[in-house]
Design a protein around this motif. Structure first.
Motif, PDB file in Angstrom:
ATOM      1  N   GLU A 113      14.039 -15.564 -31.394  1.00  0.00           N
ATOM      2  CA  GLU A 113      15.318 -16.182 -31.761  1.00  0.00           C
ATOM      3  C   GLU A 113      16.483 -15.205 -31.677  1.00  0.00           C
ATOM      4  O   GLU A 113      17.625 -15.613 -31.451  1.00  0.00           O
ATOM      5  CB  GLU A 113      15.236 -16.746 -33.191  1.00  0.00           C
ATOM      6  CG  GLU A 113      14.285 -17.930 -33.330  1.00  0.00           C
ATOM      7  CD  GLU A 113      13.964 -18.255 -34.785  1.00  0.00           C
ATOM      8  OE1 GLU A 113      14.419 -17.521 -35.693  1.00  0.00           O
ATOM      9  OE2 GLU A 113      13.237 -19.231 -35.016  1.00  0.00           O
ATOM     10  N   HIS A 114      16.230 -13.916 -31.865  1.00  0.00           N
ATOM     11  CA  HIS A 114      17.308 -12.923 -31.939  1.00  0.00           C
ATOM     12  C   HIS A 114      17.083 -11.730 -31.010  1.00  0.00           C
ATOM     13  O   HIS A 114      17.561 -10.632 -31.277  1.00  0.00           O
ATOM     14  CB  HIS A 114      17.448 -12.414 -33.377  1.00  0.00           C
ATOM     15  CG  HIS A 114      17.714 -13.486 -34.380  1.00  0.00           C
ATOM     16  ND1 HIS A 114      16.704 -14.173 -35.013  1.00  0.00           N
ATOM     17  CD2 HIS A 114      18.873 -14.006 -34.840  1.00  0.00           C
ATOM     18  CE1 HIS A 114      17.230 -15.065 -35.838  1.00  0.00           C
ATOM     19  NE2 HIS A 114      18.544 -14.989 -35.741  1.00  0.00           N
ATOM     20  N   GLN A 115      16.380 -11.954 -29.926  1.00  0.00           N
ATOM     21  CA  GLN A 115      15.938 -10.852 -29.070  1.00  0.00           C
ATOM     22  C   GLN A 115      17.081  -9.955 -28.598  1.00  0.00           C
ATOM     23  O   GLN A 115      17.011  -8.731 -28.714  1.00  0.00           O
ATOM     24  CB  GLN A 115      15.166 -11.415 -27.876  1.00  0.00           C
ATOM     25  CG  GLN A 115      14.356 -10.374 -27.141  1.00  0.00           C
ATOM     26  CD  GLN A 115      13.313 -11.005 -26.235  1.00  0.00           C
ATOM     27  OE1 GLN A 115      12.983 -12.169 -26.370  1.00  0.00           O
ATOM     28  NE2 GLN A 115      12.800 -10.247 -25.295  1.00  0.00           N
ATOM     29  N   ALA A 116      18.142 -10.538 -28.082  1.00  0.00           N
ATOM     30  CA  ALA A 116      19.243  -9.735 -27.522  1.00  0.00           C
ATOM     31  C   ALA A 116      19.975  -8.945 -28.614  1.00  0.00           C
ATOM     32  O   ALA A 116      20.305  -7.772 -28.423  1.00  0.00           O
ATOM     33  CB  ALA A 116      20.228 -10.631 -26.780  1.00  0.00           C
ATOM     34  N   LEU A 117      20.215  -9.596 -29.761  1.00  0.00           N
ATOM     35  CA  LEU A 117      20.896  -8.893 -30.851  1.00  0.00           C
ATOM     36  C   LEU A 117      20.024  -7.781 -31.419  1.00  0.00           C
ATOM     37  O   LEU A 117      20.513  -6.687 -31.728  1.00  0.00           O
ATOM     38  CB  LEU A 117      21.275  -9.884 -31.962  1.00  0.00           C
ATOM     39  CG  LEU A 117      22.441 -10.827 -31.663  1.00  0.00           C
ATOM     40  CD1 LEU A 117      22.580 -11.885 -32.749  1.00  0.00           C
ATOM     41  CD2 LEU A 117      23.757 -10.071 -31.508  1.00  0.00           C
ATOM     42  N   LEU A 118      18.725  -8.044 -31.564  1.00  0.00           N
ATOM     43  CA  LEU A 118      17.806  -7.022 -32.088  1.00  0.00           C
ATOM     44  C   LEU A 118      17.722  -5.831 -31.138  1.00  0.00           C
ATOM     45  O   LEU A 118      17.683  -4.678 -31.575  1.00  0.00           O
ATOM     46  CB  LEU A 118      16.418  -7.622 -32.306  1.00  0.00           C
ATOM     47  CG  LEU A 118      16.271  -8.514 -33.538  1.00  0.00           C
ATOM     48  CD1 LEU A 118      14.948  -9.273 -33.501  1.00  0.00           C
ATOM     49  CD2 LEU A 118      16.378  -7.702 -34.820  1.00  0.00           C
ATOM     50  N   LYS A 119      17.718  -6.113 -29.856  1.00  0.00           N
ATOM     51  CA  LYS A 119      17.687  -5.033 -28.867  1.00  0.00           C
ATOM     52  C   LYS A 119      18.931  -4.159 -29.005  1.00  0.00           C
ATOM     53  O   LYS A 119      18.850  -2.934 -28.955  1.00  0.00           O
ATOM     54  CB  LYS A 119      17.605  -5.634 -27.458  1.00  0.00           C
ATOM     55  CG  LYS A 119      17.365  -4.631 -26.358  1.00  0.00           C
ATOM     56  CD  LYS A 119      17.152  -5.338 -25.034  1.00  0.00           C
ATOM     57  CE  LYS A 119      16.843  -4.367 -23.923  1.00  0.00           C
ATOM     58  NZ  LYS A 119      16.590  -5.056 -22.651  1.00  0.00           N
ATOM     59  N   CYS A 120      20.070  -4.805 -29.204  1.00  0.00           N
ATOM     60  CA  CYS A 120      21.331  -4.081 -29.410  1.00  0.00           C
ATOM     61  C   CYS A 120      21.249  -3.199 -30.656  1.00  0.00           C
ATOM     62  O   CYS A 120      21.628  -2.034 -30.633  1.00  0.00           O
ATOM     63  CB  CYS A 120      22.476  -5.080 -29.532  1.00  0.00           C
ATOM     64  SG  CYS A 120      24.061  -4.339 -29.953  1.00  0.00           S
ATOM     65  N   VAL A 121      20.737  -3.754 -31.744  1.00  0.00           N
ATOM     66  CA  VAL A 121      20.625  -3.012 -33.006  1.00  0.00           C
ATOM     67  C   VAL A 121      19.676  -1.823 -32.851  1.00  0.00           C
ATOM     68  O   VAL A 121      19.974  -0.706 -33.270  1.00  0.00           O
ATOM     69  CB  VAL A 121      20.130  -3.938 -34.146  1.00  0.00           C
ATOM     70  CG1 VAL A 121      19.794  -3.131 -35.397  1.00  0.00           C
ATOM     71  CG2 VAL A 121      21.174  -5.000 -34.471  1.00  0.00           C
ATOM     72  N   GLU A 122      18.535  -2.073 -32.236  1.00  0.00           N
ATOM     73  CA  GLU A 122      17.518  -1.030 -32.102  1.00  0.00           C
ATOM     74  C   GLU A 122      17.941   0.076 -31.145  1.00  0.00           C
ATOM     75  O   GLU A 122      17.464   1.201 -31.244  1.00  0.00           O
ATOM     76  CB  GLU A 122      16.198  -1.644 -31.633  1.00  0.00           C
ATOM     77  CG  GLU A 122      15.561  -2.530 -32.704  1.00  0.00           C
ATOM     78  CD  GLU A 122      14.385  -3.344 -32.180  1.00  0.00           C
ATOM     79  OE1 GLU A 122      13.847  -3.008 -31.104  1.00  0.00           O
ATOM     80  OE2 GLU A 122      14.008  -4.322 -32.846  1.00  0.00           O
ATOM     81  N   ASN A 123      18.837  -0.234 -30.205  1.00  0.00           N
ATOM     82  CA  ASN A 123      19.297   0.755 -29.226  1.00  0.00           C
ATOM     83  C   ASN A 123      20.544   1.497 -29.684  1.00  0.00           C
ATOM     84  O   ASN A 123      21.266   2.063 -28.862  1.00  0.00           O
ATOM     85  CB  ASN A 123      19.571   0.089 -27.870  1.00  0.00           C
ATOM     86  CG  ASN A 123      18.294  -0.347 -27.183  1.00  0.00           C
ATOM     87  OD1 ASN A 123      17.223   0.158 -27.480  1.00  0.00           O
ATOM     88  ND2 ASN A 123      18.404  -1.296 -26.271  1.00  0.00           N
ATOM     89  N   SER A 124      20.795   1.501 -30.969  1.00  0.00           N
ATOM     90  CA  SER A 124      21.990   2.148 -31.509  1.00  0.00           C
ATOM     91  C   SER A 124      22.063   3.613 -31.102  1.00  0.00           C
ATOM     92  O   SER A 124      21.063   4.328 -31.117  1.00  0.00           O
ATOM     93  CB  SER A 124      21.979   2.042 -33.041  1.00  0.00           C
ATOM     94  OG  SER A 124      23.002   2.821 -33.599  1.00  0.00           O
TER      95      SER A 124
END
Length: 197
Positions: A113-124
């Motif tokens: 459900e949140h794959q793109a946003l989670l990827k953004c967060v994790e790639n900080s």
């Protein structure tokens, strides 16, 4: 009396400034969410959000230190609901293994459900990475409690670190796209790894 009047004006100005700041923050979140939905998270820069809102980059970065902080904010409410779901699973199920299975299923659903946003967060790229967030710590505590059958606390911590690393978006994408694993296969592999007794 004059001092009192000046003070009340100052306070009123402070309230207005806070209100303006909150309105700006809300505008940023709303615009970012709309742009991310339309064009994809990876295709929208902070500069684009700034331009779309006609806000200075300084104002934007006062509210969000980087794009990952903005992404984190956009899913923070869903994080709270997700944690509530995990707690509900813990209350309903009796065995740690069943809690683990259902929580992983919920985790993978949340991931989709949140794959793109989670990827953004994790790639900080900021000083504070995802492992330092409150959400990560809640997850760590949750799974540490499920592994409490281990006597060695150091090993429990290591085990949870390995689990959460396996569940990162980067790893999830690799396993589902490159290894062609389904969510069920991914979950079953984790169960076998962590509950092989």
């Amino acid at each position: 009396k004059r001092t009192g009047i000046r003070l009340s004006i100052y306070k009123q100005g402070g309230v207005n400034m806070r209100r303006d700041a909150e309105e700006n923050k809300h505008r940023i979140e709303t615009k970012a969410k709309a742009l991310f939905t339309e064009f994809g998270v990876e295709n929208i820069s902070m500069k684009r959000i700034s331009n779309e809102l006609n806000l200075g980059m300084g104002t934007l970065y006062r509210h969000f230190e980087d794009k990952s902080a903005l992404c984190y904010k956009l899913i923070s409410n869903d994080f709270e609901m997700f944690v509530t779901d995990l707690n509900t699973i813990s209350q309903k199920e009796k065995s740690n293994k069943m809690i683990f299975i259902q929580s992983i299923d919920r985790f993978l659903q949340f991931k989709i459900e949140h794959q793109a946003l989670l990827k953004c967060v994790e790639n900080s790229t900021s000083k504070k990475d995802f492992k330092q967030t409150e959400f990560y710590q809640l997850l760590h505590d949750y799974y540490s409690n499920l592994f409490n059958y281990e006597e060695n606390e150091y090993f429990i911590t290591f085990k949870v670190d390995i689990l959460l690393n396996a569940l990162t978006t980067k790893n999830y994408e690799f396993l589902t796209k490159n290894r062609k694993m389904s969510n069920e296969e991914f979950r079953n592999a984790l169960v076998q790894l962590f509950y092989n007794n």
